[in-house]
Motif scaffolding. Structure first.
Motif, PDB file in Angstrom:
ATOM      1  N   ASP A  38      -3.243   3.132  -8.232  1.00 17.84           N
ATOM      2  CA  ASP A  38      -2.295   2.306  -7.460  1.00 17.84           C
ATOM      3  C   ASP A  38      -1.058   2.023  -8.316  1.00 17.84           C
ATOM      4  OD1 ASP A  38      -1.192   0.501  -5.564  1.00 17.84           O
ATOM      5  OD2 ASP A  38      -3.191  -0.070  -4.919  1.00 17.84           O
ATOM      6  N   HIS A 226      -8.890  -6.516  -3.463  1.00 13.88           N
ATOM      7  CA  HIS A 226      -7.794  -5.627  -3.878  1.00 13.88           C
ATOM      8  C   HIS A 226      -6.548  -6.235  -3.250  1.00 13.88           C
ATOM      9  CE1 HIS A 226      -6.049  -1.420  -4.513  1.00 13.88           C
ATOM     10  NE2 HIS A 226      -5.134  -2.011  -3.771  1.00 13.88           N
ATOM     11  N   HIS A 228      -2.366  -7.109  -3.043  1.00  9.16           N
ATOM     12  CA  HIS A 228      -0.983  -6.797  -3.397  1.00  9.16           C
ATOM     13  C   HIS A 228      -0.167  -8.089  -3.448  1.00  9.16           C
ATOM     14  CE1 HIS A 228      -0.896  -2.427  -3.828  1.00  9.16           C
ATOM     15  NE2 HIS A 228      -2.019  -2.495  -3.121  1.00  9.16           N
ATOM     16  N   ASN A 262       0.158  -5.065  -7.843  1.00  6.09           N
ATOM     17  CA  ASN A 262      -1.209  -5.543  -7.609  1.00  6.09           C
ATOM     18  C   ASN A 262      -1.442  -6.822  -8.410  1.00  6.09           C
ATOM     19  OD1 ASN A 262      -1.329  -2.531  -7.124  1.00  6.09           O
ATOM     20  ND2 ASN A 262      -3.392  -3.070  -6.546  1.00  6.09           N
TER      21      ASN A 262
HETATM   22 ZN    ZN Z   1      -3.413  -0.918  -3.110  1.00  8.91          ZN
END
Ligand code: ZN
Ligand code: KIV
Length: 537
Positions: A38, A226, A228, A262
């Protein structure tokens, strides 16, 4: 059966008893680092194989449980990186990403099979907006895709993670059906990402609580967050997800990642550690590696770390105001909730000078965590001597910048050999540059609109190319007018982006090195077909 890394449920012994009191209910949180996947998806952050291997090595050493090493189907370069990291990893599980497509899953299985512990991470969108506009599929069709792709992944490997892309904008009833299907087909980790950084901590926590409560056999899988950072809530949301029952956190060094990035690994790790009084969890991360890992990722990605960045920013432990300094002198805890040395910050020390020998230099490199081969050591030592002749004080940061620069140059087919620049008010500014291009020395003289422009024009006349300059950034490594300059250059050509770095006491030499490094990376990417940033996954 769940793979090894998952069976440490329930009470475990805290890793560091000085900061974690004997708390028998402490639970382990798995740290899943996705800097190389990512993080590398950030436009301009793409890294060379050598850089990825170094980052994977430090992640493995610092205690990351799962390293997402790349997206094997994206390019031959990505496949090679995931396979090579899989072969070399000592402790970490090595994961690769795969869309919900057979070819992706098979390629990913091929790449991670070399790992002692490998994982296929497959994902599909579940939100109405993604189903309608991106996938053009119905809810039932996506359920069939989940069944098909998780089953295919489980036929290749025991450790399968399934992600519901845009989970936080998916109606909970449908999300429950998707998670149930994935667990039924053998997914061992269920990741519910806040793909667009839209959730708030309360919402994110509630989502995990409801899914774990409502989905049959939810206790057969580890739940994962997960997040952002579009609203600056990624770390808060990740910790809220853990409060809701998740036991894996996906994050990246320096918070690198798509768009706003992230959740930052270093912030998660230090928050859990510092507030163990209210968060009864531990991670396996040794925080002493955090600053080094941050510098390494910043160097490889070309993304500078902002001065006021939590944990790893230059000012994270600096105290300027008189009141704060007074308090610090009396008791550091007046204004510091963590000790700088805990995260690997060393007091800047004047350690090396022009009289230091090769032996002392090698010892210094060891202390700083570098292990160079004979040729690289020889070159780095020669550059160190050169630096010590030009710079009054040589600090650890100088040596780190120099060695990181050396590691970048190593293996590059085009190098800067000599540069003379004539600058000043008189103009036109002129650069006389000699470069080594595949073993051949070529010298050119060019003018430009300023000394940097003249230098870049000279590079272009030696190695003609179409790339355009999209970033030029200069930072001083230490203080003082004789400080080394660390320059980042980003080049773009044909939809590909590459960032290079260079360090030297001479800003123009550092600029030339950074430009050539970006050019080498771009050329490599054009050869391997690595797009530099994933297009629409
Ligand atoms: Zn991601
Ligand atoms: O943000 C996201 O949803 C992702 C998935 C591929 C896990 O990165």
């Amino acid at each position: 059966m769940l793979p090894d890394v998952f069976i440490q449920e329930g009470p475990i012994q805290a890793r560091d008893e000085t900061t974690m009191t004997a708390n028998t209910t402490t639970e382990q949180i798995r740290i899943f680092d996705t800097t190389l996947r990512d993080g590398e998806q950030s436009p301009g952050a793409s890294m060379t194989l050598e850089e990825k291997l170094q980052i994977a090595e430090i992640l493995d050493e610092m205690g990351v449980d799962i390293i997402e090493a790349g997206f094997p189907i994206a390019s031959n370069g990505d496949f090679e990186a995931v396979s090579e990291i899989a072969k070399r990893s000592k402790n970490s599980v090595i994961a690769g990403l795969a869309r919900a497509i057979h070819a992706d899953i098979d390629r990913c299985g091929e790449a991670v099979k070399h790992a002692g512990k490998g994982r296929i991470h497959t994902f599909v969108s579940t939100s109405p907006i993604h189903l309608k506009f991106q996938m053009n599929k119905t809810e039932d069709q996506v359920l069939d895709i989940i069944t098909d792709t998780v089953t295919r992944s489980r036929n290749l490997i025991d450790d399968v993670e399934w992600s519901a892309m845009d989970a936080t904008r998916t109606p909970i009833d449908y999300l429950c059906r998707c998670v149930e299907a994935a667990i039924k087909c053998g997914a061992t980790t269920i990741n519910l990402p806040d793909t667009v950084g839209y959730a708030t901590p309360d919402e994110y926590k509630a989502m995990f609580e409801q899914i774990r409560e409502r989905v049959p056999d939810s206790d057969k899988a580890i739940f994962s967050v997960h997040c952002h950072d579009d609203l600056g809530l990624a770390v808060a949301n990740s910790l809220a997800g853990v409060a809701g029952g998740a036991r894996q956190i996906e994050c990246t060094i320096n918070g690198l990642g798509e768009r706003a990035g992230n959740a930052a690994l270093e912030e998660i790790v230090m928050a859990v550690r510092t507030r163990s009084d209210i968060m009864p969890y531990v991670t396996r991360i040794d925080p002493k590696f955090l600053v080094r890992a941050s510098k390494m990722v910043s160097g490889a990605s070309g993304f500078a770390v902002q001065y006021n960045k939590a944990i790893v920013g230059k000012n994270a432990f600096a105290h300027e105001s008189g009141i704060h300094q007074d308090g610090m002198l009396k008791n550091a805890e007046t204004y510091e909730i963590m000790r700088p040395e805990d995260v690997g910050v060393k007091a800047t020390s004047l350690v090396m000078g022009k009289h230091s020998g090769r032996h002392a230099f090698r010892d210094k490199l060891k202390e700083l965590g570098f292990d160079l081969g004979d040729n690289a050591l020889q070159d780095a030592f020669r550059r160190f001597k050169d630096l010590a002749d030009r710079k009054k004080h040589v600090y650890d940061e100088d040596i780190e910048a120099l060695v990181e620069d050396e590691i970048t140059i190593l293996g590059e087919s085009t190098k800067v050999i000599a540069l003379t620049v004539i600058a000043g008010t008189g103009g036109p500014q002129k650069a006389i540059l000699t470069m080594d291009v595949n073993g051949q020395h070529i010298t050119k003289e060019c003018t430009g609109d300023g000394p940097v422009d003249a230098t870049f024009n000279a590079i272009k006349s030696i190695v003609p190319h179409e790339a355009t300059l999209s970033l030029y950034q200069v930072h001083a490594v230490t203080e003082g007018t004789d400080a080394q300059a660390e320059v980042s250059v980003r080049l773009e050509a044909g939809g590909r982006i590459a960032t290079g770095k260079g360090a030297d006491t001479d800003t123009l030499v550092a600029s030339a090195r950074a430009y050539v490094s970006a050019m080498n990376k771009l050329a490599l990417r054009q050869q391997t077909g690595n797009p530099g940033a994933l297009q629409a996954v």
